[in-house]
Design a protein around this motif. Structure first.
Motif, PDB file in Angstrom:
ATOM      1  N   UNK A 218      68.075 -76.994   5.675  1.00 21.88           N
ATOM      2  CA  UNK A 218      67.250 -78.194   5.839  1.00 21.88           C
ATOM      3  C   UNK A 218      67.138 -78.606   7.300  1.00 21.88           C
ATOM      4  N   UNK A 219      68.231 -78.494   8.058  1.00 20.60           N
ATOM      5  CA  UNK A 219      68.220 -78.941   9.450  1.00 20.60           C
ATOM      6  C   UNK A 219      67.753 -77.862  10.415  1.00 20.60           C
ATOM      7  N   UNK A 220      67.857 -76.610  10.035  1.00 19.65           N
ATOM      8  CA  UNK A 220      67.580 -75.516  10.966  1.00 19.65           C
ATOM      9  C   UNK A 220      66.135 -75.511  11.452  1.00 19.65           C
ATOM     10  N   UNK A 221      65.188 -75.630  10.556  1.00 21.16           N
ATOM     11  CA  UNK A 221      63.793 -75.455  10.933  1.00 21.16           C
ATOM     12  C   UNK A 221      63.243 -76.603  11.779  1.00 21.16           C
ATOM     13  N   UNK A 222      63.553 -77.872  11.502  1.00 23.46           N
ATOM     14  CA  UNK A 222      63.103 -78.910  12.447  1.00 23.46           C
ATOM     15  C   UNK A 222      63.655 -78.728  13.852  1.00 23.46           C
ATOM     16  N   UNK A 223      64.914 -78.321  13.945  1.00 19.88           N
ATOM     17  CA  UNK A 223      65.511 -78.099  15.262  1.00 19.88           C
ATOM     18  C   UNK A 223      64.873 -76.897  15.944  1.00 19.88           C
ATOM     19  N   UNK A 224      64.636 -75.838  15.195  1.00 16.57           N
ATOM     20  CA  UNK A 224      63.998 -74.642  15.743  1.00 16.57           C
ATOM     21  C   UNK A 224      62.612 -74.954  16.300  1.00 16.57           C
ATOM     22  N   UNK A 225      61.794 -75.628  15.505  1.00 13.53           N
ATOM     23  CA  UNK A 225      60.416 -75.907  15.918  1.00 13.53           C
ATOM     24  C   UNK A 225      60.391 -76.836  17.131  1.00 13.53           C
ATOM     25  N   UNK A 226      61.214 -77.875  17.134  1.00 16.16           N
ATOM     26  CA  UNK A 226      61.243 -78.804  18.269  1.00 16.16           C
ATOM     27  C   UNK A 226      61.700 -78.098  19.545  1.00 16.16           C
TER      28      UNK A 226
END
Length: 313
Positions: free
Chosen positions: A187-195
């Motif tokens: 859940x947290x990986x993709x928002x951090x990756x994209x940002x």
């Protein structure tokens, strides 16, 4: 003109000892017209701005507290009167019932065990996602080859809700605990990756060119240009990732957990203990608010070199 007139001394202006002629009284004596002695105008202006900012912050806190109190008062009125408008409030507990349930629960060891279990899950999954997300974001943004290999995989998996991975987590991991941490991580990986990826690509190329011109290596550019420059974007992704992590960890606990705030909230619903359900919801909200505030505070401390709105206004 007579000789006496030519040889006479010129008139001397009436000046007090130690006072420079031609200088206004306020500048000569250091005493302002408002009676404050020895206080420069710039310092007084800065003090005035600080007082204005403090007053504005106090007013904002009062408004926020008033909004919460107004919402609680509205809840109490609707539940006490068993309001049945388009929405039904006759089945919801009153503030008194919620308070009694909270008082009985916070004195039990099980409540704090559930709270600790949820915090361990969220911090473990979120911590792993923060490290992996930042590293992957920098990699795909800085390396064309890595971007060609990894970006299609990330974009294929990213639209899938993390909670939809629960069946896969149950099949992959030997224990439910590991599966819940995996859901939190996803859940947290993709928002951090994209940002992180967008923050790296938004950096001005002039900065890197200047360091390279001065003889800086690729590692030097990464450590002294890229990583400091992307910090605001990274912490934006961390804030989003923390919120999404709480949504998914609570959902995962409701589905396959044995302990945790989400599991206990769902169990309270199954036994029709609605005050305990509201207590669980309030606990989840407080935990999410505290962890998000901690991320925001860490971001402000790390990026304190950035100009703030109150400093530029």
């Amino acid at each position: 003109m007579t000789a006496d007139a030519r040889t006479a001394d010129p008139p001397v202006p009436d000046v007090q000892p130690g006072v420079q002629a031609g200088v206004p009284a306020d500048d000569r004596t250091g005493v302002r017209s408002d009676g404050q002695a020895g206080v420069p105008a710039a310092a007084s202006s800065a003090a005035g701005r600080r007082r204005a900012r403090s007053g504005a912050k106090a007013r904002r806190r009062l408004v926020r507290a008033a909004s919460l109190l107004a919402a609680a008062a509205l809840w109490q009125v609707l539940t006490v009167t068993d309001a049945h408008l388009w929405l039904r409030f006759d089945r919801l507990p009153t503030l008194g019932e919620i308070g009694a349930s909270a008082a009985s629960r916070v004195t039990t060891q099980l409540y704090w065990l559930d709270l600790l279990q949820s915090l361990i899950r969220i911090l473990t999954g979120f911590g792993l996602a923060a490290v992996a997300g930042v590293a992957a974001g920098v990699l795909v943004a800085r390396s064309a080859r890595a971007g060609d290999v990894l970006t299609p995989l990330f974009e294929a998996v990213r639209p899938i809700p993390a909670i939809a991975l629960v069946p896969v987590a149950i099949l992959l991991f030997p224990t439910d605990e590991q599966g819940i941490v995996f859901i939190t991580f996803a859940a947290a990986f993709f928002p951090i990756l994209v940002s992180t990826r967008h923050a790296v690509r938004a950096l001005p190329t002039l900065w890197e060119d200047a360091v390279r011109t001065l003889g800086g290596s690729r590692r030097h550019v990464l450590a002294n240009v890229v990583l400091p420059g992307i910090l605001p974007g990274v912490f934006g992704g961390l804030s989003v990732g923390m919120g999404v992590s709480w949504i998914c960890v609570i959902s995962a606990e409701m589905i396959s957990g044995e302990f945790g705030v989400g599991y206990r909230t769902w169990m309270s619903y199954t036994i029709v203990d609605y005050p305990a359900v509201i207590v669980g919801m309030i606990t989840i909200g407080l935990l999410g608010w505290l962890t998000s505030a901690a991320v925001e505070l860490a971001g402000r401390r790390v990026t304190r070199w950035l100009p703030r709105a109150e400093e530029t206004s």
